[in-house]
Scaffold this motif. Structure first.
Motif, PDB file in Angstrom:
ATOM      1  N   LYS A   6     -16.308  20.081 -53.740  1.00  0.00           N
ATOM      2  CA  LYS A   6     -16.835  19.191 -52.700  1.00  0.00           C
ATOM      3  C   LYS A   6     -15.914  17.983 -52.530  1.00  0.00           C
ATOM      4  N   PRO A   7     -14.682  18.227 -52.089  1.00  0.00           N
ATOM      5  CA  PRO A   7     -13.712  17.123 -51.980  1.00  0.00           C
ATOM      6  C   PRO A   7     -13.916  16.284 -50.726  1.00  0.00           C
ATOM      7  N   ALA A   8     -13.490  15.029 -50.817  1.00  0.00           N
ATOM      8  CA  ALA A   8     -13.480  14.129 -49.665  1.00  0.00           C
ATOM      9  C   ALA A   8     -12.383  13.094 -49.892  1.00  0.00           C
ATOM     10  N   ILE A   9     -11.873  12.555 -48.797  1.00  0.00           N
ATOM     11  CA  ILE A   9     -10.799  11.563 -48.848  1.00  0.00           C
ATOM     12  C   ILE A   9     -11.294  10.265 -48.238  1.00  0.00           C
ATOM     13  N   PHE A  10     -11.113   9.159 -48.972  1.00  0.00           N
ATOM     14  CA  PHE A  10     -11.471   7.831 -48.483  1.00  0.00           C
ATOM     15  C   PHE A  10     -10.185   7.043 -48.208  1.00  0.00           C
ATOM     16  N   VAL A  11     -10.077   6.490 -47.007  1.00  0.00           N
ATOM     17  CA  VAL A  11      -8.939   5.653 -46.625  1.00  0.00           C
ATOM     18  C   VAL A  11      -9.485   4.250 -46.374  1.00  0.00           C
ATOM     19  N   CYS A  12      -9.094   3.318 -47.223  1.00  0.00           N
ATOM     20  CA  CYS A  12      -9.714   1.998 -47.227  1.00  0.00           C
ATOM     21  C   CYS A  12      -8.845   0.920 -46.557  1.00  0.00           C
ATOM     22  N   ASP A  13      -9.253   0.495 -45.370  1.00  0.00           N
ATOM     23  CA  ASP A  13      -8.785  -0.741 -44.735  1.00  0.00           C
ATOM     24  C   ASP A  13      -7.272  -0.839 -44.516  1.00  0.00           C
ATOM     25  N   PHE A  33     -12.816  10.015 -44.563  1.00  0.00           N
ATOM     26  CA  PHE A  33     -13.636   8.854 -44.230  1.00  0.00           C
ATOM     27  C   PHE A  33     -12.755   7.611 -44.305  1.00  0.00           C
ATOM     28  N   ALA A  34     -12.747   6.822 -43.261  1.00  0.00           N
ATOM     29  CA  ALA A  34     -11.895   5.634 -43.218  1.00  0.00           C
ATOM     30  C   ALA A  34     -12.709   4.415 -42.816  1.00  0.00           C
ATOM     31  N   THR A  35     -12.253   3.249 -43.296  1.00  0.00           N
ATOM     32  CA  THR A  35     -12.902   2.007 -42.897  1.00  0.00           C
ATOM     33  C   THR A  35     -11.869   0.996 -42.420  1.00  0.00           C
ATOM     34  N   THR A  36     -12.376   0.043 -41.642  1.00  0.00           N
ATOM     35  CA  THR A  36     -11.644  -1.173 -41.322  1.00  0.00           C
ATOM     36  C   THR A  36     -12.505  -2.340 -41.791  1.00  0.00           C
ATOM     37  N   TYR A  80     -13.998  13.857 -39.513  1.00  0.00           N
ATOM     38  CA  TYR A  80     -13.476  12.499 -39.677  1.00  0.00           C
ATOM     39  C   TYR A  80     -14.518  11.468 -39.267  1.00  0.00           C
ATOM     40  N   THR A  81     -14.719  10.482 -40.120  1.00  0.00           N
ATOM     41  CA  THR A  81     -15.616   9.372 -39.820  1.00  0.00           C
ATOM     42  C   THR A  81     -14.890   8.074 -40.078  1.00  0.00           C
ATOM     43  N   GLU A  82     -14.892   7.172 -39.109  1.00  0.00           N
ATOM     44  CA  GLU A  82     -14.326   5.839 -39.297  1.00  0.00           C
ATOM     45  C   GLU A  82     -15.394   4.815 -38.991  1.00  0.00           C
ATOM     46  N   ALA A  83     -15.491   3.802 -39.840  1.00  0.00           N
ATOM     47  CA  ALA A  83     -16.517   2.775 -39.664  1.00  0.00           C
ATOM     48  C   ALA A  83     -15.934   1.403 -39.952  1.00  0.00           C
ATOM     49  N   ASP A  84     -16.412   0.409 -39.232  1.00  0.00           N
ATOM     50  CA  ASP A  84     -16.048  -0.969 -39.520  1.00  0.00           C
ATOM     51  C   ASP A  84     -17.073  -1.543 -40.491  1.00  0.00           C
ATOM     52  N   LYS A  85     -16.652  -2.540 -41.273  1.00  0.00           N
ATOM     53  CA  LYS A  85     -17.545  -3.091 -42.287  1.00  0.00           C
ATOM     54  C   LYS A  85     -17.253  -4.564 -42.520  1.00  0.00           C
ATOM     55  N   THR A  86     -18.231  -5.235 -43.108  1.00  0.00           N
ATOM     56  CA  THR A  86     -18.020  -6.575 -43.643  1.00  0.00           C
ATOM     57  C   THR A  86     -18.094  -6.539 -45.167  1.00  0.00           C
ATOM     58  N   ALA A  87     -18.853  -5.594 -45.708  1.00  0.00           N
ATOM     59  CA  ALA A  87     -18.911  -5.426 -47.162  1.00  0.00           C
ATOM     60  C   ALA A  87     -17.547  -5.013 -47.675  1.00  0.00           C
ATOM     61  N   PHE A  88     -17.262  -5.303 -48.926  1.00  0.00           N
ATOM     62  CA  PHE A  88     -15.985  -4.915 -49.493  1.00  0.00           C
ATOM     63  C   PHE A  88     -15.977  -3.430 -49.875  1.00  0.00           C
ATOM     64  N   SER A  89     -17.102  -2.919 -50.339  1.00  0.00           N
ATOM     65  CA  SER A  89     -17.195  -1.489 -50.654  1.00  0.00           C
ATOM     66  C   SER A  89     -17.285  -0.674 -49.378  1.00  0.00           C
ATOM     67  N   MET A  90     -16.602   0.464 -49.352  1.00  0.00           N
ATOM     68  CA  MET A  90     -16.707   1.358 -48.208  1.00  0.00           C
ATOM     69  C   MET A  90     -18.117   1.882 -48.033  1.00  0.00           C
TER      70      MET A  90
END
Length: 246
Positions: A51-58, A92-95, A119-129
């Protein structure tokens, strides 16, 4: 903490200046997905990681000149995303406050636009994705193998990793794919994450562990990718980890 205060921390501490961006520039596209047993069945059934996934952080433009060896982090992320396309691994990516700090860098957007992986991209204010509801809600059950690249290693990458570990996921932090503004922060963050249970490794090591077997159909494509990106891998390792002989 308000968005203005959060941006103030980034802007004044890092010497960044806000630049307005349009909504259309934030994302090329979004293919949201909830990761469960059925979502990853097709790729996971033949991979060692089920069950792999890739997180791309900011990885945003505003950080380009502030982060230590930012271009090397981008190189590793590009390789990981090309592998995601071959192995059909969701991304999964965040800004971080994109209206102030800019969109995901064009190099990464280009890789995503060329891929059909979920692919999911989301904006955030929290530091954790996982502070982004779109990402947090995509992982309703524990037991995923999640690899993380991005910035900063001691802030957002660390808090994301800790939250994932607390939820029962296996976390891989790529040492050739994370960085911070101050390079001294990086080894301290990686040592802490290792002690907390995260696996600190390299992009190439993770790739081969994710596959687990040279008999899978995708192996030759991954081997070709490793060869094609060999110079980039060496540059990233040298830039972010240094020369082990010194």
């Amino acid at each position: 903490m308000s968005s203005a205060k959060i941006f103030g921390k980034f802007a004044f501490a890092r010497g960044l200046r806000p630049r307005p961006i349009t909504t259309s520039s934030l994302y090329l596209h979004r293919r949201s997905v909830t990761i469960d047993a059925t979502t990853t069945m097709e790729s996971g059934s033949r991979l060692r990681h089920k069950k792999p996934a890739i997180f791309v952080c900011d990885l945003q433009d505003k950080f380009r000149n502030a982060i230590h060896q930012f271009d090397k982090v981008v190189l590793t992320t590009q390789k990981v995303l090309r592998a995601a396309k071959i192995l059909n691994i969701p991304v999964f990516a965040t800004t971080q406050i994109a209206a102030k700090l800019g969109a995901t860098v064009p190099e990464i957007q280009k890789e995503i636009s060329a891929s059909a992986v979920p692919y999911t991209e989301a904006d955030k204010t929290a530091f954790s994705m996982l502070g982004a509801a779109e990402i947090s809600s995509a992982f309703p059950v524990p037991g995923h193998e999640i690899v993380i690249v991005g910035i900063e290693s001691h802030i957002c990458v660390t808090q994301t990793s800790l939250d994932l570990l607390a939820r029962g996921h296996k976390v891989y932090v790529l040492a050739d794919g994370v960085s911070s503004c101050n390079p001294q922060e990086i080894p301290i963050a990686l040592a802490r994450l290792r002690s907390e249970g995260a696996i600190v490794t390299t992009s190439e090591s993770w790739l081969y562990e994710c596959m687990g077997d040279a008999s899978i159909p995708e192996f030759r494509e991954i081997a070709k990718l490793v060869k094609e990106t060999g110079a980039d891998t060496k540059a990233a390792l040298a830039g972010l980890l240094g020369d082990p002989s010194t």
